[in-house]
Design a protein around this motif. Structure first.
Motif, mmCIF file in Angstrom:
data_model
loop_
_atom_site.group_PDB
_atom_site.id
_atom_site.type_symbol
_atom_site.label_atom_id
_atom_site.label_comp_id
_atom_site.label_asym_id
_atom_site.label_seq_id
_atom_site.Cartn_x
_atom_site.Cartn_y
_atom_site.Cartn_z
ATOM 1 N N UNK A 101 1.707 -2.212 -3.187
ATOM 2 C CA UNK A 101 0.384 -2.476 -2.632
ATOM 3 C C UNK A 101 0.252 -1.819 -1.260
ATOM 4 N N UNK A 102 -0.852 -1.114 -1.057
ATOM 5 C CA UNK A 102 -1.106 -0.456 0.227
ATOM 6 C C UNK A 102 -1.901 -1.414 1.106
ATOM 7 N N UNK A 103 -1.395 -1.697 2.301
ATOM 8 C CA UNK A 103 -2.043 -2.638 3.209
ATOM 9 C C UNK A 103 -2.261 -1.967 4.562
ATOM 10 N N UNK A 104 -3.207 -2.519 5.299
ATOM 11 C CA UNK A 104 -3.531 -2.013 6.635
ATOM 12 C C UNK A 104 -2.517 -2.567 7.631
ATOM 13 N N UNK A 105 -2.020 -1.704 8.520
ATOM 14 C CA UNK A 105 -1.042 -2.141 9.516
ATOM 15 C C UNK A 105 -1.593 -2.155 10.938
ATOM 16 N N UNK B 251 3.137 1.377 13.280
ATOM 17 C CA UNK B 251 3.740 0.285 14.043
ATOM 18 C C UNK B 251 5.230 0.180 13.753
ATOM 19 N N UNK B 252 5.944 -0.530 14.616
ATOM 20 C CA UNK B 252 7.395 -0.685 14.452
ATOM 21 C C UNK B 252 7.695 -1.391 13.141
ATOM 22 N N UNK B 253 8.719 -0.889 12.437
ATOM 23 C CA UNK B 253 9.101 -1.469 11.140
ATOM 24 C C UNK B 253 10.607 -1.354 10.969
ATOM 25 N N UNK B 254 11.350 -1.816 11.982
ATOM 26 C CA UNK B 254 12.806 -1.724 11.959
ATOM 27 C C UNK B 254 13.412 -3.089 11.699
ATOM 28 N N UNK C 169 10.403 -8.416 -0.719
ATOM 29 C CA UNK C 169 9.223 -7.592 -0.448
ATOM 30 C C UNK C 169 8.900 -7.709 1.036
ATOM 31 N N UNK C 170 8.850 -6.595 1.748
ATOM 32 C CA UNK C 170 8.698 -6.641 3.202
ATOM 33 C C UNK C 170 7.489 -5.846 3.652
ATOM 34 N N UNK C 171 6.977 -6.246 4.820
ATOM 35 C CA UNK C 171 5.906 -5.545 5.520
ATOM 36 C C UNK C 171 6.205 -5.580 7.013
ATOM 37 N N UNK C 172 5.666 -4.646 7.779
ATOM 38 C CA UNK C 172 5.755 -4.788 9.243
ATOM 39 C C UNK C 172 4.992 -6.040 9.683
ATOM 40 N N UNK C 173 5.509 -6.712 10.703
ATOM 41 C CA UNK C 173 4.831 -7.919 11.166
ATOM 42 C C UNK C 173 3.425 -7.603 11.669
ATOM 43 N N UNK C 174 3.185 -6.361 12.096
ATOM 44 C CA UNK C 174 1.854 -5.978 12.583
ATOM 45 C C UNK C 174 0.817 -6.008 11.469
ATOM 46 N N UNK D 96 -16.657 5.159 8.612
ATOM 47 C CA UNK D 96 -15.478 4.367 8.230
ATOM 48 C C UNK D 96 -14.622 4.045 9.456
ATOM 49 N N UNK D 97 -13.981 2.892 9.416
ATOM 50 C CA UNK D 97 -13.093 2.469 10.501
ATOM 51 C C UNK D 97 -11.731 3.126 10.305
ATOM 52 N N UNK D 98 -11.193 3.692 11.366
ATOM 53 C CA UNK D 98 -9.891 4.358 11.294
ATOM 54 C C UNK D 98 -8.780 3.319 11.376
ATOM 55 N N UNK D 99 -7.881 3.333 10.410
ATOM 56 C CA UNK D 99 -6.762 2.383 10.356
ATOM 57 C C UNK D 99 -5.505 3.142 9.942
ATOM 58 N N UNK D 100 -4.362 2.485 10.125
ATOM 59 C CA UNK D 100 -3.106 2.993 9.581
ATOM 60 C C UNK D 100 -2.663 2.060 8.457
ATOM 61 N N UNK D 101 -1.929 2.576 7.504
ATOM 62 C CA UNK D 101 -1.534 1.798 6.333
ATOM 63 C C UNK D 101 -0.052 1.994 6.042
#
Length: 386
Positions: free
Chosen positions: A351-355, A375-378, A290-295, A49-54
């Motif tokens: 919803x869980x998304x990859x960052x 990733x930055x989320x400020x 509804x917000x997400x980090x830009x990354x 599996x590919x390692x990612x952050x979410x």
């Protein structure tokens, strides 16, 4: 005696049997090869599996705003110069000093002018006494009305001469037109100044104006009195706020932008006219977005996407849970704020998304989640010093 004749298969039948045999042989070979390939595929280790952050998409308070680049300007500022030429006899100012309105900053030699003013004032006083005497004499008809008028006219002429000379004397002094802070002054006593030569600048530093431009398409979102937030590179991590106080009634026909002016308090004199500022105007009431980090957003020419995490389904041959997978989903993004971006359409809250790690993903790719680094989320990021 009867002769026995043996029948032999025809040539056509022999050819058919030969072709059938070849076909069967080929089919056998292909089957064996296919079986070997299938066994090889099943025997190969499955890709790791590919390692990612979410992160989980969530709704947050969102203040609609307009961003622009502005320039600070003093509420009042002037480059001061003398009206007349002369020799400097006094400099009552140091560089960077705060001055009061009317304070004498530079004095030119004015001895001759002051002496002439005193002479004219003495003549005016004498004329005043003469006029008072004539007024009393006229009351008892001791003099004619013509003599009284002559005394009154002489008094006005002498008073006008005094006022004119007072202006001449005043021109030998450079006074602060308003309270503010003086700039760098290099003039010293004994120097000769020509008329119109700039001596020093005085700037009123509290409050300050900030001038910036916004597109004409955003004009409907602006109103006098809106809150204006401002950040400067010189003061990392500090924000200044003020009020929008004027909107230019004319749009620049060349750029289709409109000039806007805001007032920013500057009680501690930290801000200086001419500084560059990043301006944000609160336009409209606060909303929830509804917000997400830009990354997390994968920007593409054909549309912006995110990788949505799909929960694990089933178990492998050893009874272990299968890894989670991802599914590429198109989204519609809205305004940005710091490290965050608003999601208008495409996913829902929760919803869980990859960052991070999207570059190596595709639909149904297995993933291993590692959220030790995010990733930055400020909403209001500030520069960080290592």
């Amino acid at each position: 005696m009867t002769t026995r004749v043996e029948k032999k298969p025809s040539t056509t039948k022999r050819m058919l049997w030969m072709i059938l045999g070849v076909v069967l042989l080929i089919a056998l070979i292909v089957g064996i090869k296919a079986l070997l390939i299938v066994r090889m595929i099943h025997g190969m280790p499955k890709p790791a599996p590919f390692t990612v952050s979410t992160t989980t998409a969530s709704e947050q308070p969102w203040q609609p705003s307009l961003s622009a680049v502005g320039t600070l300007r003093a509420a009042r500022g002037a480059d001061l110069a003398m009206d007349v030429a002369g020799l400097v006899t006094g400099v009552n100012l140091t560089s960077g000093q705060d001055v009061k309105q009317g304070q004498v900053l530079v004095q030119l030699r004015d001895g001759d002018d002051v002496a002439q003013l005193q002479q004219l004032e003495a003549a005016a006083q004498l004329s005043q006494l003469t006029f008072e005497r004539a007024r009393k004499q006229l009351a008892v008809q001791a003099i004619s009305k013509a003599d009284y008028d002559t005394a009154a006219a002489d008094l006005k002429a002498k008073q006008a001469a005094v006022a004119q000379q007072q202006v001449v004397v005043a021109k030998k002094q450079l006074r602060a037109p308003f309270a503010g802070r003086a700039g760098i002054i290099t003039v010293s006593p004994g120097a000769y100044l020509s008329a119109g030569t700039t001596i020093v600048t005085v700037q009123q530093l509290d409050p300050l104006f900030v001038d910036f431009y916004v597109p004409q398409s955003e004009l409907g979102r602006l109103q006098v009195g809106q809150v204006v937030n401002m950040k400067l590179d010189a003061y990392a991590g500090r924000s200044f706020s003020g009020k929008l106080n004027a909107i230019n009634p004319k749009v620049d026909p060349g750029t289709r932008n409109v000039q806007v002016e805001a007032t920013v308090p500057n009680h501690d004199k930290a801000l200086t006219p001419g500084m560059f500022a990043k301006v944000s105007v609160d336009a409209g009431s606060q909303q929830r977005q509804l917000t997400l980090p830009q990354a997390a957003i994968v920007y593409n020419p054909y549309g912006d996407t995110v990788y949505v995490v799909q929960p694990s389904k089933g178990k492998d041959d050893k009874g272990q849970p299968l890894p989670s997978t991802v599914k590429q989903t198109f989204v519609t993004v809205g305004d940005t704020r710091g490290d965050q971006v608003a999601i208008v359409k495409g996913i829902e809250a929760g919803t869980v998304v990859v960052t991070s790690g999207q570059i190596k993903l595709k639909n149904d790719a297995p993933i291993a989640i590692d959220n030790s680094v995010q990733p930055a989320d400020s909403a209001h990021p500030a520069p960080q010093e290592n």
